[in-house]
Design a protein around this motif. Structure first.
Motif, PDB file in Angstrom:
ATOM      1  N   VAL A  59       0.820  -1.218   0.000  1.00  0.00           N
ATOM      2  CA  VAL A  59       0.000   0.000   0.000  1.00  0.00           C
ATOM      3  C   VAL A  59       0.852   1.265   0.000  1.00  0.00           C
ATOM      4  N   ARG A  60       2.079   1.169   0.448  1.00  0.00           N
ATOM      5  CA  ARG A  60       2.979   2.332   0.333  1.00  0.00           C
ATOM      6  C   ARG A  60       3.248   2.629  -1.139  1.00  0.00           C
ATOM      7  N   GLN A  61       3.341   1.572  -1.931  1.00  0.00           N
ATOM      8  CA  GLN A  61       3.610   1.727  -3.362  1.00  0.00           C
ATOM      9  C   GLN A  61       2.323   2.078  -4.109  1.00  0.00           C
ATOM     10  N   ASN A  62       1.210   1.461  -3.699  1.00  0.00           N
ATOM     11  CA  ASN A  62      -0.067   1.704  -4.365  1.00  0.00           C
ATOM     12  C   ASN A  62      -1.186   1.450  -3.347  1.00  0.00           C
ATOM     13  N   GLY A  63      -1.818   2.509  -2.896  1.00  0.00           N
ATOM     14  CA  GLY A  63      -2.862   2.391  -1.887  1.00  0.00           C
ATOM     15  C   GLY A  63      -3.980   1.452  -2.280  1.00  0.00           C
TER      16      GLY A  63
ATOM     17  N   LYS B 250      -2.494   4.659   5.801  1.00  0.00           N
ATOM     18  CA  LYS B 250      -1.366   4.747   4.858  1.00  0.00           C
ATOM     19  C   LYS B 250      -1.843   4.509   3.423  1.00  0.00           C
ATOM     20  N   ALA B 251      -2.735   3.545   3.257  1.00  0.00           N
ATOM     21  CA  ALA B 251      -3.266   3.246   1.920  1.00  0.00           C
ATOM     22  C   ALA B 251      -4.052   4.439   1.384  1.00  0.00           C
TER      23      ALA B 251
ATOM     24  N   GLN C 196      -2.056   7.384   0.298  1.00  0.00           N
ATOM     25  CA  GLN C 196      -1.374   7.137  -0.973  1.00  0.00           C
ATOM     26  C   GLN C 196      -2.378   7.212  -2.126  1.00  0.00           C
ATOM     27  N   ASP C 197      -3.611   6.749  -1.883  1.00  0.00           N
ATOM     28  CA  ASP C 197      -4.655   6.742  -2.919  1.00  0.00           C
ATOM     29  C   ASP C 197      -6.009   6.826  -2.223  1.00  0.00           C
ATOM     30  N   CYS C 198      -6.679   7.961  -2.345  1.00  0.00           N
ATOM     31  CA  CYS C 198      -7.931   8.176  -1.604  1.00  0.00           C
ATOM     32  C   CYS C 198      -8.981   7.121  -1.914  1.00  0.00           C
TER      33      CYS C 198
ATOM     34  N   HIS D 121      -6.277  15.235   2.770  1.00  0.00           N
ATOM     35  CA  HIS D 121      -5.265  14.869   1.774  1.00  0.00           C
ATOM     36  C   HIS D 121      -5.862  14.878   0.367  1.00  0.00           C
TER      37      HIS D 121
END
Length: 142
Positions: free
Chosen positions: A55-59, A78-79, A82-84, A107
């Motif tokens: 999820v750090r790379q892609n939520g 965190k997810a 990274q991606d709402c 965010h």
């Protein structure tokens, strides 16, 4: 196979089934492409550290996490940061967690779309979402 997933995480899809259960190989894959989590063996989808990397790379990789991790507040936050859109995959109680959703809409206001109905009617939360992105208004309660 290791070199292939380092270059393209989704190459994990073509790895032999036993390799899809190899933690180190899957970790390399999700570091390159969080969505490679969908090709991991089920026990690894429940590995918090591995899912956190994804999820750090892609939520949006939250969609492939084991159900208990979708209820992990820290991981979901965190997810979502990274991606709402990752809020859509969170456990229902977290979609109703005012503090978490407030952080998400600060965010990216469009995260309001995936919030619980009660929060879509929360004036302060909706205003915060609209401040961040005017388009969030379409997701507010009528």
């Amino acid at each position: 196979v290791l070199e292939a997933v380092r270059q393209k995480g989704s190459a994990l899809a073509w790895a032999a089934i036993p390799l899809q259960g190899d933690r180190e190989l899957v970790l390399e894959a999700v570091r390159q492409d969080g969505n490679a989590l969908c090709f991991a063996a089920d026990p690894l989808k429940a590995d918090r550290e591995l899912v956190l990397e994804a999820v750090r790379q892609n939520g949006g990789a939250l969609a492939y996490a084991a159900e208990p991790l979708k209820a992990d507040r820290e991981l979901v936050l965190k997810a979502v940061l990274q991606d709402c859109a990752a809020l859509a995959y969170a456990a229902e109680p977290l979609k109703a967690d005012r503090e978490l959703v407030l952080e998400a809409v600060r965010h990216n206001g469009l995260a309001l779309q995936h919030a619980a109905a009660l929060l879509k009617a929360d004036r302060e939360l909706v205003l915060e979402a609209v401040r961040q992105d005017g388009g969030a208004l379409k997701h507010a309660a009528q």
